[in-house]
Design an enzyme around this catalytic site. Sequence first.
Site, PDB file in Angstrom:
ATOM      1  N   GLY A   1      30.959  32.736  33.014  1.00 58.31           N
ATOM      2  CA  GLY A   1      31.803  33.393  34.003  1.00 58.31           C
ATOM      3  C   GLY A   1      32.448  34.597  33.348  1.00 58.31           C
ATOM      4  O   GLY A   1      33.260  34.462  32.426  1.00 58.31           O
TER       5      GLY A   1
ATOM      6  N   VAL B   1      41.860  35.792  34.218  1.00 58.68           N
ATOM      7  CA  VAL B   1      42.794  35.057  33.363  1.00 58.68           C
ATOM      8  C   VAL B   1      44.121  35.806  33.271  1.00 58.68           C
ATOM      9  O   VAL B   1      44.167  37.030  33.245  1.00 58.68           O
ATOM     10  CB  VAL B   1      42.213  34.828  31.955  1.00 58.68           C
TER      11      VAL B   1
ATOM     12  N   ASP C   1      26.819  35.214  33.886  1.00 57.74           N
ATOM     13  CA  ASP C   1      27.386  35.125  35.227  1.00 57.74           C
ATOM     14  C   ASP C   1      26.274  35.175  36.259  1.00 57.74           C
ATOM     15  O   ASP C   1      25.313  35.935  36.100  1.00 57.74           O
ATOM     16  CB  ASP C   1      28.380  36.270  35.472  1.00 57.74           C
TER      17      ASP C   1
ATOM     18  N   HIS D   1      39.122  27.102  31.460  1.00 60.74           N
ATOM     19  CA  HIS D   1      40.343  27.559  32.115  1.00 60.74           C
ATOM     20  C   HIS D   1      40.334  27.205  33.601  1.00 60.74           C
ATOM     21  O   HIS D   1      39.311  27.328  34.264  1.00 60.74           O
ATOM     22  CB  HIS D   1      40.505  29.081  31.978  1.00 60.74           C
TER      23      HIS D   1
END
Length: 219
Positions: free
Chosen positions: A69, A45, A93, A167
Amino acid sequence: MSAVGSPPGGGTAEGAAYADRFAVETPEMAAARERAVHLPGPPPVEPAVGATLAVLASSVDARSVVSIGSGGGLAGLWLMRGMRADGVLTALDGDPEQLRATRAAFAEAGIPAGRARMIFGTPAEVLPRLSSAAYDMVVCAGPPREYSEHLAALLGLVRVGGTLTCHGLLEGSRVADRTARDPHTVAWREITRTIREDETLLSAVLPIGNGLLVATKRG
């Protein structure tokens, strides 16, 4: 802390760059980013996205957060900046490299072991083991195809007043391109349509980073 200068107009590349400069990362975050860019999966990010996650976590007084994630631990470090001091982050994950990088990032930042749970597995494998309506925030930062079919279960984890974020939907501007019908883009369209049409949610798309979809569950 470096100077960020005067903010340019919104909606421009210069504006996005200013937003990222405004969100100053710690040395531990910078190290986590350096590792994460070399890992498979979505890119880490951007600072502006991380700062927004921290603000959202603080706004819901987050004590329990799930991250789908792990993103090499970078998103987790931002989330913990906004979470309560006794908050616990559950990072899920299916990539062991990502989880190893996340452990390294948390260790370097001095995050106590009790504040983070790292679970190896896919959403299909792990979500049934998590308690419904028990989380203040659910953050999706992995490939959308990994969780689009489990969106109802993800929303079920969020308490009333809590927040779900996803996202990456604006990456490459493909979600708005009607001719783009690849599985990745189709998954994003299914996610956005489901969230927008859900009357129990208030939602918005923030054009920061690669696009942040934010939804709050109403009572």
